[in-house]
Design a protein around this motif. Structure first.
Motif, PDB file in Angstrom:
ATOM      1  N   ASN A 129       0.866  -1.177   0.000  1.00 32.39           N
ATOM      2  CA  ASN A 129       0.000   0.000   0.000  1.00 32.39           C
ATOM      3  C   ASN A 129       0.906   1.232   0.000  1.00 32.39           C
ATOM      4  OD1 ASN A 129      -2.182  -1.693   0.075  1.00 32.39           O
ATOM      5  ND2 ASN A 129      -2.310  -1.686   2.304  1.00 32.39           N
ATOM      6  N   LEU A 130       1.012   1.840  -1.146  1.00 36.37           N
ATOM      7  CA  LEU A 130       2.077   2.818  -1.348  1.00 36.37           C
ATOM      8  C   LEU A 130       1.771   4.217  -0.834  1.00 36.37           C
ATOM      9  CD1 LEU A 130       2.900   1.763  -5.027  1.00 36.37           C
ATOM     10  CD2 LEU A 130       3.996   0.963  -2.938  1.00 36.37           C
ATOM     11  N   GLY A 131       0.530   4.625  -1.016  1.00 33.33           N
ATOM     12  CA  GLY A 131       0.202   5.994  -0.615  1.00 33.33           C
ATOM     13  C   GLY A 131      -1.291   6.210  -0.582  1.00 33.33           C
ATOM     14  N   GLY A 132      -1.677   7.405  -0.194  1.00 33.24           N
ATOM     15  CA  GLY A 132      -3.103   7.706  -0.128  1.00 33.24           C
ATOM     16  C   GLY A 132      -3.344   9.195  -0.238  1.00 33.24           C
ATOM     17  N   LEU A 133      -4.531   9.512  -0.737  1.00 32.35           N
ATOM     18  CA  LEU A 133      -4.930  10.912  -0.857  1.00 32.35           C
ATOM     19  C   LEU A 133      -6.190  11.098  -0.022  1.00 32.35           C
ATOM     20  CD1 LEU A 133      -4.357  13.586  -2.366  1.00 32.35           C
ATOM     21  CD2 LEU A 133      -5.943  12.810  -4.115  1.00 32.35           C
ATOM     22  N   HIS A 134      -6.049  11.871   1.059  1.00 29.04           N
ATOM     23  CA  HIS A 134      -7.180  12.100   1.949  1.00 29.04           C
ATOM     24  C   HIS A 134      -7.749  13.479   1.595  1.00 29.04           C
ATOM     25  CE1 HIS A 134      -6.112   8.600   4.578  1.00 29.04           C
ATOM     26  NE2 HIS A 134      -5.001   8.778   3.880  1.00 29.04           N
ATOM     27  N   ILE A 135      -8.755  13.443   0.749  1.00 28.54           N
ATOM     28  CA  ILE A 135      -9.236  14.677   0.112  1.00 28.54           C
ATOM     29  C   ILE A 135      -9.800  15.660   1.135  1.00 28.54           C
ATOM     30  CG2 ILE A 135     -10.821  15.607  -1.638  1.00 28.54           C
ATOM     31  CD1 ILE A 135     -10.514  12.823  -3.031  1.00 28.54           C
ATOM     32  N   ASP A 136     -10.615  15.174   2.054  1.00 26.26           N
ATOM     33  CA  ASP A 136     -11.224  16.065   3.061  1.00 26.26           C
ATOM     34  C   ASP A 136     -10.176  16.796   3.891  1.00 26.26           C
ATOM     35  OD1 ASP A 136     -13.746  15.652   2.341  1.00 26.26           O
ATOM     36  OD2 ASP A 136     -14.343  14.412   4.053  1.00 26.26           O
ATOM     37  N   GLU A 137      -9.135  16.061   4.254  1.00 32.40           N
ATOM     38  CA  GLU A 137      -8.076  16.647   5.096  1.00 32.40           C
ATOM     39  C   GLU A 137      -7.027  17.367   4.261  1.00 32.40           C
ATOM     40  OE1 GLU A 137      -6.559  13.698   8.115  1.00 32.40           O
ATOM     41  OE2 GLU A 137      -7.968  12.430   7.032  1.00 32.40           O
ATOM     42  N   LYS A 138      -7.167  17.319   2.958  1.00 29.22           N
ATOM     43  CA  LYS A 138      -6.147  17.855   2.037  1.00 29.22           C
ATOM     44  C   LYS A 138      -4.760  17.341   2.443  1.00 29.22           C
ATOM     45  CE  LYS A 138      -6.918  21.168  -0.679  1.00 29.22           C
ATOM     46  NZ  LYS A 138      -6.813  22.424  -1.388  1.00 29.22           N
ATOM     47  N   LEU A 139      -4.669  16.035   2.487  1.00 27.54           N
ATOM     48  CA  LEU A 139      -3.462  15.376   2.983  1.00 27.54           C
ATOM     49  C   LEU A 139      -3.021  14.260   2.037  1.00 27.54           C
ATOM     50  CD1 LEU A 139      -1.555  15.060   5.548  1.00 27.54           C
ATOM     51  CD2 LEU A 139      -3.168  13.318   6.311  1.00 27.54           C
ATOM     52  N   VAL A 140      -1.735  14.262   1.731  1.00 26.02           N
ATOM     53  CA  VAL A 140      -1.136  13.163   0.968  1.00 26.02           C
ATOM     54  C   VAL A 140      -0.323  12.322   1.936  1.00 26.02           C
ATOM     55  CG1 VAL A 140       0.613  12.570  -0.775  1.00 26.02           C
ATOM     56  CG2 VAL A 140      -1.043  14.377  -1.246  1.00 26.02           C
ATOM     57  N   VAL A 141      -0.593  11.032   1.950  1.00 22.39           N
ATOM     58  CA  VAL A 141       0.167  10.133   2.827  1.00 22.39           C
ATOM     59  C   VAL A 141       1.034   9.222   1.963  1.00 22.39           C
ATOM     60  CG1 VAL A 141       0.035   8.365   4.618  1.00 22.39           C
ATOM     61  CG2 VAL A 141      -1.699  10.160   4.528  1.00 22.39           C
ATOM     62  N   ILE A 142       2.277   9.108   2.358  1.00 20.48           N
ATOM     63  CA  ILE A 142       3.215   8.208   1.673  1.00 20.48           C
ATOM     64  C   ILE A 142       3.594   7.117   2.666  1.00 20.48           C
ATOM     65  CG2 ILE A 142       5.474   8.027   0.508  1.00 20.48           C
ATOM     66  CD1 ILE A 142       3.641   9.963  -0.973  1.00 20.48           C
ATOM     67  N   ASN A 143       3.633   5.881   2.193  1.00 21.10           N
ATOM     68  CA  ASN A 143       4.048   4.785   3.064  1.00 21.10           C
ATOM     69  C   ASN A 143       5.503   5.007   3.488  1.00 21.10           C
ATOM     70  OD1 ASN A 143       4.874   2.316   4.206  1.00 21.10           O
ATOM     71  ND2 ASN A 143       3.310   1.225   3.022  1.00 21.10           N
ATOM     72  N   GLU A 144       5.707   5.073   4.790  1.00 24.72           N
ATOM     73  CA  GLU A 144       7.049   5.384   5.307  1.00 24.72           C
ATOM     74  C   GLU A 144       8.072   4.322   4.911  1.00 24.72           C
ATOM     75  OE1 GLU A 144       7.134   6.150   9.488  1.00 24.72           O
ATOM     76  OE2 GLU A 144       9.192   6.848   9.399  1.00 24.72           O
ATOM     77  N   ASN A 145       7.596   3.123   4.632  1.00 25.86           N
ATOM     78  CA  ASN A 145       8.525   2.060   4.221  1.00 25.86           C
ATOM     79  C   ASN A 145       9.212   2.385   2.892  1.00 25.86           C
ATOM     80  OD1 ASN A 145       7.953   0.161   6.394  1.00 25.86           O
ATOM     81  ND2 ASN A 145       5.910   0.079   5.489  1.00 25.86           N
ATOM     82  N   LEU A 146       8.666   3.362   2.173  1.00 28.47           N
ATOM     83  CA  LEU A 146       9.259   3.709   0.874  1.00 28.47           C
ATOM     84  C   LEU A 146      10.405   4.701   0.987  1.00 28.47           C
ATOM     85  CD1 LEU A 146       6.059   4.337  -1.314  1.00 28.47           C
ATOM     86  CD2 LEU A 146       7.367   2.238  -1.083  1.00 28.47           C
ATOM     87  N   THR A 147      10.601   5.256   2.195  1.00 35.85           N
ATOM     88  CA  THR A 147      11.534   6.380   2.288  1.00 35.85           C
ATOM     89  C   THR A 147      12.983   5.970   1.995  1.00 35.85           C
ATOM     90  OG1 THR A 147      11.626   6.106   4.682  1.00 35.85           O
ATOM     91  CG2 THR A 147      10.144   7.797   3.830  1.00 35.85           C
ATOM     92  N   GLU A 148      13.231   4.665   2.018  1.00 33.38           N
ATOM     93  CA  GLU A 148      14.594   4.235   1.681  1.00 33.38           C
ATOM     94  C   GLU A 148      14.728   3.889   0.199  1.00 33.38           C
ATOM     95  OE1 GLU A 148      15.814   1.319   4.521  1.00 33.38           O
ATOM     96  OE2 GLU A 148      15.580   2.757   6.154  1.00 33.38           O
ATOM     97  N   GLN A 149      13.630   4.036  -0.529  1.00 32.75           N
ATOM     98  CA  GLN A 149      13.667   3.800  -1.982  1.00 32.75           C
ATOM     99  C   GLN A 149      13.316   5.119  -2.661  1.00 32.75           C
ATOM    100  OE1 GLN A 149      11.340   0.127  -3.042  1.00 32.75           O
ATOM    101  NE2 GLN A 149      10.923   0.171  -0.863  1.00 32.75           N
ATOM    102  N   GLU A 150      14.342   5.909  -2.892  1.00 29.37           N
ATOM    103  CA  GLU A 150      14.161   7.272  -3.396  1.00 29.37           C
ATOM    104  C   GLU A 150      13.241   7.319  -4.630  1.00 29.37           C
ATOM    105  OE1 GLU A 150      15.653  11.377  -2.869  1.00 29.37           O
ATOM    106  OE2 GLU A 150      15.479   9.615  -1.621  1.00 29.37           O
ATOM    107  N   GLY A 151      13.504   6.438  -5.591  1.00 27.24           N
ATOM    108  CA  GLY A 151      12.731   6.457  -6.830  1.00 27.24           C
ATOM    109  C   GLY A 151      11.268   6.147  -6.591  1.00 27.24           C
ATOM    110  N   ARG A 152      11.033   5.076  -5.850  1.00 29.70           N
ATOM    111  CA  ARG A 152       9.651   4.655  -5.608  1.00 29.70           C
ATOM    112  C   ARG A 152       8.888   5.678  -4.779  1.00 29.70           C
ATOM    113  NH1 ARG A 152       6.508  -0.449  -5.508  1.00 29.70           N
ATOM    114  NH2 ARG A 152       7.792  -0.838  -7.308  1.00 29.70           N
TER     115      ARG A 152
END
Lengths: 115, 221
Positions: B61-84
């Motif tokens: 589950n890579l990310g999410g867009l929470h429209i009501d909160e105007k928030l973009v969430v990125i899966n923290e597990n991806l932070t070591e994969q710069e490209g992804r």
């Protein structure tokens, strides 16, 4: 105040200065993910990082530390140096108004000058 | 863009180009790779969060867009994969540009949660996820910039032929490996530091600059 209050404050200050997460992170020397965590109240922020944030965002360091539930090292030292006197003094003065605190500060400054 | 099941690639690319232009106007600087996608998320009025709990415990589950909160969430597990990580951020921008207005029009209380198996790499091929992936590729790797960088690597499109029987006895690298090697060179020449070799290889294939090989997937995906 809660971690969220600190996070909101940092986010608002950062945006007011037109800084991106990355730019602030560079100034504070932490990762931008870390700044995002601070802003979202997901981490307990260290005193060192709070001080760096205060400097980068031009915000009163003592106020920022207080919002982050922390007290600066020099204040801790003063309390430890006089462990009975200082807490007693603070408890006695806890209900003073801002103006009275200012008066008190001026008195102490004058006392220091006379030394 | 009223029918979300079909948005032509040309329209998706225009959206990406227009965003870059708007960002350049706001920042007063010419944007070049690496494209600052996290700054663009904030430019679009969204906040960022990195999470590894709940839905995001699963690295697929890579990310999410929470429209009501105007928030973009990125899966923290991806932070070591710069490209992804950057591709996921660009993908969420794709949803903001391509899908949010429609969701708002429908007054749907919807968050967009993005799973790996629904985009380019997946077999489910949800049109919205696919479109957001396409947008991400256009945003992170603008056509003109990729062409410029590729021209420094090769004057002509490169055809990677499949191994023939005779080649089995020669030390030639498989087409996939060669495409990744070309991609790496283009990344270096063009300064695409926040793009993975795989994403660049697929962009080059899409642009017809690398031929004789189909779109590549992450091994083990």
């Amino acid at each position: 105040m809660s971690k969220t209050a600190l996070g909101l404050l940092i986010r608002n200050l950062r945006k007011a200065k037109g800084l991106s997460l990355r730019k602030l992170a560079k100034q504070v020397d932490v990762s931008f993910v870390n700044i995002a965590h601070i802003e979202n109240g997901r981490v307990v922020t260290s005193k060192k990082v709070l001080k760096q944030l205060g400097r980068a965002l031009n915000y009163n360091l003592d106020k920022l530390l207080a919002i982050g539930n922390r007290v600066d090292d020099d204040i801790e030292k003063i309390i430890r140096k006089k462990p009975a006197t200082v807490p007693e003094f603070l408890r006695t003065a806890k209900n003073l108004s801002d103006a009275e605190w200012q008066q008190l500060t001026d008195i102490v400054k004058n006392m220091n000058k006379k030394k | 863009m009223n029918d979300p099941s079909h948005i032509p690639n040309k329209t998706i690319e225009q959206e990406a180009v227009q965003l870059v232009q708007a960002f350049e106007k706001e920042s007063g600087t010419r944007i070049k790779p690496p494209i600052p996608v996290f700054e663009m998320i904030e430019f679009l009025g969204y906040d960022l969060d990195f999470r590894s709990d709940g839905f995001y415990k699963d690295p697929n589950n890579l990310g999410g867009l929470h429209i009501d909160e105007k928030l973009v969430v990125i899966n923290e597990n991806l932070t070591e994969q710069e490209g992804r990580m950057h591709f996921t951020a660009a993908h969420e921008i794709g949803h903001i540009r391509l899908h949010v207005s429609l969701i708002m029009e429908q007054k749907a209380k919807e968050n967009i949660l993005c799973r790996k198996d629904e985009g380019f790499e997946g077999i489910k091929k949800d049109p919205r996820e696919w479109q957001a992936d396409t947008f991400a590729a256009y945003l992170l790797m603008p056509t003109d910039r990729v062409n410029d960088a590729f021209n420094k690597v090769s004057q002509h499109p490169i055809t990677l032929k499949k191994k023939r029987f005779l080649n089995l006895f020669m030390k030639t690298r498989p087409a996939r490996q060669r495409s990744l090697w070309i991609a790496e060179n283009v990344i270096n020449e063009g300064g695409f530091e926040n793009v993975s070799k795989l994403a660049m290889a697929n962009r080059l294939i899409g642009l017809g600059l690398v031929r004789g090989i189909g779109y590549q997937k992450l091994l083990g995906a």
